[in-house]
Design a protein around this motif. Structure first.
Motif, PDB file in Angstrom:
ATOM      1  N   TYR A  97      -7.767   6.065   2.460  1.00 15.12           N
ATOM      2  CA  TYR A  97      -7.155   7.068   3.335  1.00 15.12           C
ATOM      3  C   TYR A  97      -6.103   7.897   2.586  1.00 15.12           C
ATOM      4  CZ  TYR A  97      -9.558   4.522   6.968  1.00 15.12           C
ATOM      5  OH  TYR A  97     -10.542   3.936   7.735  1.00 15.12           O
ATOM      6  N   ASN A  98      -6.406   8.221   1.335  1.00 20.61           N
ATOM      7  CA  ASN A  98      -5.490   9.010   0.510  1.00 20.61           C
ATOM      8  C   ASN A  98      -5.724  10.512   0.729  1.00 20.61           C
ATOM      9  OD1 ASN A  98      -3.498   9.493  -1.386  1.00 20.61           O
ATOM     10  ND2 ASN A  98      -4.884   9.345  -3.124  1.00 20.61           N
ATOM     11  N   VAL A  99      -5.530  10.947   1.963  1.00 14.54           N
ATOM     12  CA  VAL A  99      -5.770  12.342   2.337  1.00 14.54           C
ATOM     13  C   VAL A  99      -4.775  13.263   1.633  1.00 14.54           C
ATOM     14  CG1 VAL A  99      -5.891  13.974   4.255  1.00 14.54           C
ATOM     15  CG2 VAL A  99      -6.620  11.602   4.582  1.00 14.54           C
ATOM     16  N   GLU A 100      -5.308  14.284   0.939  1.00 11.06           N
ATOM     17  CA  GLU A 100      -4.475  15.254   0.224  1.00 11.06           C
ATOM     18  C   GLU A 100      -3.501  14.568  -0.739  1.00 11.06           C
ATOM     19  OE1 GLU A 100      -4.683  18.560   0.387  1.00 11.06           O
ATOM     20  OE2 GLU A 100      -6.279  18.579   1.870  1.00 11.06           O
ATOM     21  N   GLY A 101      -3.868  13.373  -1.216  1.00 14.96           N
ATOM     22  CA  GLY A 101      -3.023  12.672  -2.188  1.00 14.96           C
ATOM     23  C   GLY A 101      -1.745  12.110  -1.614  1.00 14.96           C
ATOM     24  N   VAL A 102      -1.692  11.912  -0.289  1.00 11.29           N
ATOM     25  CA  VAL A 102      -0.455  11.476   0.353  1.00 11.29           C
ATOM     26  C   VAL A 102      -0.002  10.093  -0.116  1.00 11.29           C
ATOM     27  CG1 VAL A 102      -1.631  10.440   2.350  1.00 11.29           C
ATOM     28  CG2 VAL A 102       0.702  11.309   2.590  1.00 11.29           C
ATOM     29  N   ASN A 103      -0.945   9.281  -0.600  1.00 16.01           N
ATOM     30  CA  ASN A 103      -0.596   7.923  -1.032  1.00 16.01           C
ATOM     31  C   ASN A 103      -0.493   7.772  -2.545  1.00 16.01           C
ATOM     32  OD1 ASN A 103      -0.741   7.067   1.685  1.00 16.01           O
ATOM     33  ND2 ASN A 103      -2.943   6.739   1.513  1.00 16.01           N
ATOM     34  N   ASN A 104      -0.557   8.872  -3.283  1.00 16.89           N
ATOM     35  CA  ASN A 104      -0.579   8.771  -4.741  1.00 16.89           C
ATOM     36  C   ASN A 104       0.597   7.988  -5.312  1.00 16.89           C
ATOM     37  OD1 ASN A 104      -2.978  10.133  -5.145  1.00 16.89           O
ATOM     38  ND2 ASN A 104      -2.030  12.122  -5.419  1.00 16.89           N
ATOM     39  N   ALA A 105       1.806   8.278  -4.834  1.00 19.69           N
ATOM     40  CA  ALA A 105       2.995   7.615  -5.379  1.00 19.69           C
ATOM     41  C   ALA A 105       2.951   6.113  -5.116  1.00 19.69           C
ATOM     42  CB  ALA A 105       4.263   8.221  -4.783  1.00 19.69           C
ATOM     43  N   GLU A 106       2.555   5.733  -3.897  1.00 12.27           N
ATOM     44  CA  GLU A 106       2.531   4.304  -3.578  1.00 12.27           C
ATOM     45  C   GLU A 106       1.424   3.575  -4.337  1.00 12.27           C
ATOM     46  OE1 GLU A 106       2.869   1.329   0.250  1.00 12.27           O
ATOM     47  OE2 GLU A 106       2.666   3.483   0.557  1.00 12.27           O
ATOM     48  N   ILE A 107       0.254   4.210  -4.437  1.00  7.57           N
ATOM     49  CA  ILE A 107      -0.847   3.606  -5.197  1.00  7.57           C
ATOM     50  C   ILE A 107      -0.414   3.416  -6.653  1.00  7.57           C
ATOM     51  CG2 ILE A 107      -3.182   3.960  -6.092  1.00  7.57           C
ATOM     52  CD1 ILE A 107      -3.784   5.512  -3.486  1.00  7.57           C
ATOM     53  N   GLY A 108       0.182   4.464  -7.229  1.00  2.98           N
ATOM     54  CA  GLY A 108       0.635   4.381  -8.618  1.00  2.98           C
ATOM     55  C   GLY A 108       1.677   3.308  -8.826  1.00  2.98           C
ATOM     56  N   THR A 109       2.582   3.163  -7.873  1.00  5.90           N
ATOM     57  CA  THR A 109       3.635   2.155  -7.981  1.00  5.90           C
ATOM     58  C   THR A 109       3.059   0.750  -7.944  1.00  5.90           C
ATOM     59  OG1 THR A 109       5.226   3.656  -6.945  1.00  5.90           O
ATOM     60  CG2 THR A 109       5.769   1.318  -6.938  1.00  5.90           C
ATOM     61  N   ILE A 110       2.086   0.522  -7.059  1.00  5.30           N
ATOM     62  CA  ILE A 110       1.458  -0.798  -6.970  1.00  5.30           C
ATOM     63  C   ILE A 110       0.690  -1.111  -8.255  1.00  5.30           C
ATOM     64  CG2 ILE A 110      -0.270  -2.188  -5.759  1.00  5.30           C
ATOM     65  CD1 ILE A 110       0.449  -0.656  -3.198  1.00  5.30           C
ATOM     66  N   LEU A 111      -0.064  -0.143  -8.741  1.00  7.35           N
ATOM     67  CA  LEU A 111      -0.855  -0.350  -9.952  1.00  7.35           C
ATOM     68  C   LEU A 111       0.019  -0.577 -11.175  1.00  7.35           C
ATOM     69  CD1 LEU A 111      -3.605   2.387  -9.424  1.00  7.35           C
ATOM     70  CD2 LEU A 111      -3.933  -0.089  -9.303  1.00  7.35           C
ATOM     71  N   ALA A 112       1.213  -0.001 -11.176  1.00  2.00           N
ATOM     72  CA  ALA A 112       2.105  -0.115 -12.339  1.00  2.00           C
ATOM     73  C   ALA A 112       2.629  -1.525 -12.541  1.00  2.00           C
ATOM     74  CB  ALA A 112       3.266   0.861 -12.186  1.00  2.00           C
ATOM     75  N   LYS A 113       2.477  -2.385 -11.546  1.00  2.00           N
ATOM     76  CA  LYS A 113       3.005  -3.742 -11.650  1.00  2.00           C
ATOM     77  C   LYS A 113       2.164  -4.628 -12.570  1.00  2.00           C
ATOM     78  CE  LYS A 113       5.262  -3.599  -7.151  1.00  2.00           C
ATOM     79  NZ  LYS A 113       5.321  -4.138  -5.768  1.00  2.00           N
ATOM     80  N   GLU A 114       0.954  -4.178 -12.881  1.00  2.00           N
ATOM     81  CA  GLU A 114       0.061  -4.956 -13.742  1.00  2.00           C
ATOM     82  C   GLU A 114      -0.262  -4.152 -14.997  1.00  2.00           C
ATOM     83  OE1 GLU A 114      -0.625  -7.986 -12.993  1.00  2.00           O
ATOM     84  OE2 GLU A 114       0.098  -7.959 -10.907  1.00  2.00           O
ATOM     85  N   GLN A 115      -0.212  -4.804 -16.158  1.00  2.00           N
ATOM     86  CA  GLN A 115      -0.447  -4.106 -17.414  1.00  2.00           C
ATOM     87  C   GLN A 115      -1.834  -3.486 -17.481  1.00  2.00           C
ATOM     88  OE1 GLN A 115       0.381  -6.434 -20.884  1.00  2.00           O
ATOM     89  NE2 GLN A 115      -0.327  -4.876 -22.323  1.00  2.00           N
ATOM     90  N   GLU A 116      -2.838  -4.214 -16.962  1.00  2.00           N
ATOM     91  CA  GLU A 116      -4.206  -3.724 -17.087  1.00  2.00           C
ATOM     92  C   GLU A 116      -4.490  -2.494 -16.229  1.00  2.00           C
ATOM     93  OE1 GLU A 116      -4.292  -7.380 -14.312  1.00  2.00           O
ATOM     94  OE2 GLU A 116      -3.299  -6.734 -16.160  1.00  2.00           O
ATOM     95  N   THR A 117      -3.631  -2.212 -15.255  1.00  2.00           N
ATOM     96  CA  THR A 117      -3.850  -1.026 -14.408  1.00  2.00           C
ATOM     97  C   THR A 117      -2.783   0.046 -14.634  1.00  2.00           C
ATOM     98  OG1 THR A 117      -2.660  -2.152 -12.601  1.00  2.00           O
ATOM     99  CG2 THR A 117      -5.075  -2.277 -12.586  1.00  2.00           C
ATOM    100  N   SER A 118      -1.990  -0.096 -15.698  1.00  2.00           N
ATOM    101  CA  SER A 118      -0.895   0.842 -15.945  1.00  2.00           C
ATOM    102  C   SER A 118      -1.389   2.258 -16.222  1.00  2.00           C
ATOM    103  CB  SER A 118      -0.036   0.356 -17.115  1.00  2.00           C
ATOM    104  OG  SER A 118       0.653  -0.823 -16.759  1.00  2.00           O
ATOM    105  N   GLN A 119      -2.504   2.384 -16.953  1.00  2.00           N
ATOM    106  CA  GLN A 119      -3.018   3.724 -17.248  1.00  2.00           C
ATOM    107  C   GLN A 119      -3.503   4.412 -15.977  1.00  2.00           C
ATOM    108  OE1 GLN A 119      -2.773   5.213 -20.331  1.00  2.00           O
ATOM    109  NE2 GLN A 119      -3.303   7.018 -19.123  1.00  2.00           N
TER     110      GLN A 119
END
Length: 361
Positions: A181-203
């Motif tokens: 449900y990432n309409v118009e990228g509204v969740n980009n910051a939160e998705i990126g923040t969650i992914l940043a917690k793991e090294q394998e998903t940092s990129q």
């Protein structure tokens, strides 16, 4: 109370893409019976109503279009909202469960209770409350046809559920919903923040965070233009000037020194807005100085226009990414069109612009 069975039947049938004939066949009745139900000239038996609710995967009260009109319902919703704002969660929980017993099929009540449990769970790290809020959000989705608040939608509810999942430690579940449900990228910051917690998903995280930053810049520039117009119409030019100066410096921090980028064109827009504000303030010299700066920056940009992201700091390169705007084909054309279009509101500003241009010639 209101019962809108005929209207709701039509809505549910059309939402499913069914004809009256197809619904009649599914219910084992004649087409004429369905036609009469939808026209309101007859009402199906209670057993058929139960079958219809099951068929459309909704509750009977939603199918009937039943809404509670009593003051007690409104009082309950207001009471729940006040308790949430006051963060009086112990009392809020008791009131929420009472309201849910009295109005189990009312969207406002269910949604407000879900918010209470979510905020308490978030602030107190209470997984039980977070689990309860997810149950209530799912229930509110079943009742969404009652919703009259345009700021609430199925998408916003799914995002709220995802936030609750994340707070409760369900990272995978949260990511799944946020991406879906990432309409118009509204969740980009939160998705990126969650992914940043793991090294394998940092990129992958940097890709989402880059998009979030670009969206934020666009939103801030749009805000600045809208805020300036509103302030100038209300004769509050100093407020417009203060915000635009702040945003100008903010954008400056994203630019690579000595390199041109679309950020320079964004700054041209801000300088022009500052000129409008100073004109309204009656400050001729500052108006002239902002016009001079806008002209110089516009000419530099137009000499080597760049709409890519290669000279934007803190950005992970995006394939085929580019900036777009409706200011004008070139920065100078944009400035001159805006000055001409606003000549009646700011008399003398165009003459001042011509004066600046002759100085620089």
């Amino acid at each position: 109370m209101k019962v809108l069975l005929a209207q709701k039947l039509r809505e549910f049938r059309k939402r499913r893409g069914l004809t009256q004939e197809q619904l009649a066949e599914a219910m084992g009745v004649t087409v004429g019976a369905v036609s009469k139900w939808e026209s309101g000239s007859s009402t199906p038996d209670i057993s058929i109503i139960l079958e219809l609710a099951d068929f459309f995967e909704t509750s009977v009260d939603v199918l009937l279009g039943y809404t509670q009109q009593s003051a007690s319902l409104e009082d309950s919703v207001c009471r729940l909202r006040d308790l949430r704002i006051q963060k009086d969660y112990a009392v809020a929980f008791r009131e929420a469960e009472k309201a849910l017993q009295r109005f189990p099929n009312n969207f406002q009540v269910v949604y407000e209770c879900a918010r209470i449990y979510q905020l308490s769970g978030l602030e107190n790290h209470d997984t039980v409350a977070l689990t309860r809020c997810q149950e209530l959000y799912r229930r509110s989705l079943e009742l969404i046809s009652q919703n009259e608040d345009r700021e609430i939608s199925p998408v916003s509810i799914y995002i709220a559920m995802a936030n609750a999942m994340h707070s409760a430690g369900d990272k995978e579940g949260a990511l799944k919903l946020l991406k879906e449900y990432n309409v118009e990228g509204v969740n980009n910051a939160e998705i990126g923040t969650i992914l940043a917690k793991e090294q394998e998903t940092s990129q992958e995280s940097l890709t989402y965070l880059t998009r979030a930053l670009l969206n934020a810049e666009t939103a801030l520039l749009q805000f600045s233009v809208g805020y300036a117009n509103a302030c100038l119409h209300l004769n509050r030019p100093a407020q417009s000037l203060e915000f635009n100066q702040l945003l100008y410096q903010f954008i400056q921090g994203f630019k690579e020194p000595g390199k041109m980028s679309y950020l320079d064109k964004a700054q041209v827009i801000l300088l022009l807005l500052n000129a409008f504000a100073c004109t309204q303030l009656g400050d001729r010299e500052r108006t002239k100085e902002y016009l001079r700066q806008a002209r110089q920056l516009a000419l530099r940009f137009d000499a080597a226009p760049s709409y890519g992201l290669e000279h934007h700091k803190f950005i992970t390169p995006q394939r085929d990414a580019a900036a777009y705007d409706d200011f004008g084909p070139t920065a100078m054309e944009g400035v001159e069109v805006q000055l001409k279009d606003n000549e009646s509101d700011y008399p003398g500003l165009w003459a001042l612009w011509e004066e600046v241009c002759h100085e620089e010639a």
